[in-house]
Design an enzyme around this catalytic site. Structure first.
Site, short mmCIF file in Angstrom:
data_model
loop_
_atom_site.label_atom_id
_atom_site.label_comp_id
_atom_site.label_asym_id
_atom_site.label_seq_id
_atom_site.Cartn_x
_atom_site.Cartn_y
_atom_site.Cartn_z
N VAL A 35 0.86 -1.20 0.00
CA VAL A 35 0.00 0.00 0.00
C VAL A 35 0.89 1.24 0.00
CG1 VAL A 35 -1.75 1.31 1.26
CG2 VAL A 35 -1.84 -1.19 1.29
N ASP A 139 -7.79 -17.07 10.04
CA ASP A 139 -8.99 -17.93 10.11
C ASP A 139 -9.64 -18.19 8.75
OD1 ASP A 139 -8.53 -17.69 12.82
OD2 ASP A 139 -10.05 -16.15 13.13
N MET A 181 -5.78 -23.13 15.74
CA MET A 181 -6.65 -21.95 15.88
C MET A 181 -7.73 -21.92 14.80
SD MET A 181 -4.46 -18.69 17.09
CE MET A 181 -4.38 -18.36 18.84
N GLY A 197 -2.71 -35.50 6.31
CA GLY A 197 -3.15 -36.91 6.28
C GLY A 197 -3.75 -37.38 7.60
N ALA A 198 -4.50 -36.48 8.27
CA ALA A 198 -5.05 -36.83 9.59
C ALA A 198 -6.10 -37.95 9.48
CB ALA A 198 -5.69 -35.59 10.20
N ARG A 223 -6.00 -51.88 12.36
CA ARG A 223 -5.46 -52.06 11.00
C ARG A 223 -3.93 -52.08 11.01
NH1 ARG A 223 -9.40 -48.32 9.49
NH2 ARG A 223 -7.88 -46.69 9.05
N LYS A 225 -1.91 -49.56 12.22
CA LYS A 225 -1.22 -48.26 12.14
C LYS A 225 -0.36 -48.05 13.38
CE LYS A 225 -4.01 -45.58 8.99
NZ LYS A 225 -4.32 -44.21 8.60
N HIS A 265 -1.06 -19.72 19.60
CA HIS A 265 -0.53 -18.58 18.84
C HIS A 265 0.71 -18.91 18.01
CE1 HIS A 265 -3.24 -16.64 21.67
NE2 HIS A 265 -3.27 -15.62 20.83
N ARG A 268 0.38 -18.39 14.42
CA ARG A 268 0.14 -17.03 13.92
C ARG A 268 1.43 -16.24 13.70
NH1 ARG A 268 -4.43 -14.04 17.31
NH2 ARG A 268 -2.80 -12.55 17.79
O1 F6P Z 1 -8.65 -14.36 14.56
C1 F6P Z 1 -7.36 -14.85 14.66
C2 F6P Z 1 -7.20 -15.66 15.93
O2 F6P Z 1 -5.86 -16.13 16.00
C3 F6P Z 1 -8.18 -16.81 16.11
O3 F6P Z 1 -7.82 -17.96 15.38
C4 F6P Z 1 -8.14 -17.00 17.61
O4 F6P Z 1 -9.34 -17.56 18.08
C5 F6P Z 1 -7.98 -15.59 18.11
O5 F6P Z 1 -7.42 -14.83 17.06
C6 F6P Z 1 -7.08 -15.45 19.33
O6 F6P Z 1 -7.15 -14.14 19.75
P1 F6P Z 1 -6.10 -13.46 20.72
O7 F6P Z 1 -4.82 -13.29 19.97
O8 F6P Z 1 -6.72 -12.17 21.08
O9 F6P Z 1 -5.92 -14.40 21.87
#
Ligand code: F6P
Length: 335
Positions: A35, A139, A181, A197-198, A223, A225, A265, A268
């Site tokens: 941006v 998400d 998450m 592959g869950a 089986r 596994k 987290h 993330r």
């Molecule tokens: O929306 C992104 C997210 O990581 C969700 O997957 C999770 O439920 C939420 O944020 C967690 O939020 P915070 O970082 O505020 O704990």
């Protein structure tokens, strides 16, 4: 573009501001960079707002030049900072934010974020200030886009964790419950579970009860596994801890020894994948293009491979359901 609800305004744009809001997502920095540089290329001044909507209320602006956004494309998170602001949900908070934007001579705002953030964008735009949203959340539950910035990275981190857990699971003949998450949406768990592959994938849209998980794990054990993976989305009612406690009360029912790992987290904070960097770059440039075309009040996203603009009023307070095809795919493959 579906123009209903979008507001065209006179494109005499000298200064814009950018903010990142809600949960951070890998690729946000790449979007800020895109941006900023495309605005500077058109001789438009750029301000970054620190700390999301709250920063707007608290008047935390910083001027951005091309060098300020150098060396950040590969870094996860957001260098502007982010927050979930309760104050912005009040009329008083939004009025304060609007006053600060006007006092700084800002002509338009670009908001990089997910559901809650874009509902905020819709509210500010409805107050008469030009806002363009950029779809970003791990998400991938945002209406008006097939894919959001950050989701690919979060899927990859979850898949990597699954691969590691399967390795140690195999050594010990264990089954792992892996919780990831996604808030109320099962997309992240579903895609990671399929790619990893869950044996079982439990998501809010199609929750698998503990007894059924036990039945499938037992069948996998019988089986022959040596390991089994159960991926659980955080939004299900029976999360990893509850399922583990169910299995503790029904010892021996699944054959495998059991362990649970909640990723939280960790999914993330990774450096963005090439996919997320490219998506962020394309959407960041598209946001600026939209403003340059005189179109605000929209979310820029990607649908069927094309960049799209969807009115913020249409996406506010809505979520995108996970595709039923994916749920069916998971069912077929869980054998
Ligand atoms: O929306 C992104 C997210 O990581 C969700 O997957 C999770 O439920 C939420 O944020 C967690 O939020 P915070 O970082 O505020 O704990």
């Amino acid at each position: 573009m579906d123009g209903g609800g979008a507001v065209a305004y006179i494109p005499i744009m000298k200064t814009i501001a950018i903010l990142t809001s809600g949960g951070d997502a890998p690729g946000m920095n790449a979007a800020i960079r895109a941006v900023t540089r495309s605005a500077l290329g058109r001789e438009i001044n750029v301000f970054g707002v620190r700390g999301g909507w709250q920063g707007l209320i608290d008047d935390r602006f910083m001027a951005l030049n091309a060098r300020d956004v150098g060396g950040i494309i590969q870094i996860g998170g957001t260098f502007l900072g982010s927050a979930r602001s309760a104050e912005f949900r009040t009329e008083e908070g939004r009025s304060k934010a609007l006053r600060n934007l006007c006092a700084r001579g800002i002509d338009a705002l670009v908001v990089i974020g997910g559901n809650g953030s874009q509902s905020g964008s819709a509210e500010l735009h409805a107050m008469g200030f030009p806002v363009v949203g950029v779809a970003s959340t791990i998400d991938n539950d945002l209406y008006g886009t097939d894919v959001t910035i950050g989701c690919d990275t979060a899927i990859n981190v979850t898949v990597e964790a699954i691969d590691h857990l399967r390795t140690t699971g195999s050594s010990h003949t264990r089954a792992f419950l892996v919780e990831t998450m996604g808030r109320d949406c099962g997309y992240l768990a579903m895609m990671a579970g399929l790619a990893g592959g869950a044996e079982v994938i439990s998501v809010p849209e199609s929750e698998v009860p503990a007894e059924e998980i036990a039945r499938r794990l037992r069948a996998a054990y019988e089986r022959g596994k040596t390991h089994a993976i159960v991926v659980i989305a955080e939004g299900v009612a029976e999360n990893a801890a509850r399922i583990l406690s169910y299995f503790e009360r029904h010892r021996g029912v699944v054959g495998f020894e059991l362990r649970a790992t909640t990723l939280g987290h960790v999914v993330r904070g990774a450096p963005p994948t090439a996919f997320d960097r490219l998506l962020a770059t394309r959407l960041g440039v598209a946001a600026l293009m939209s403003l340059a075309d005189g179109v605000a009040g929209v979310l820029v996203g990607e649908q069927r491979g094309e960049i799209t603009r969807t009115p913020l009023a249409e996406i506010a307070n809505r979520t995108k359901p996970i595709s039923t095809d994916l749920i069916e795919l998971a069912r077929v493959l869980a054998q």
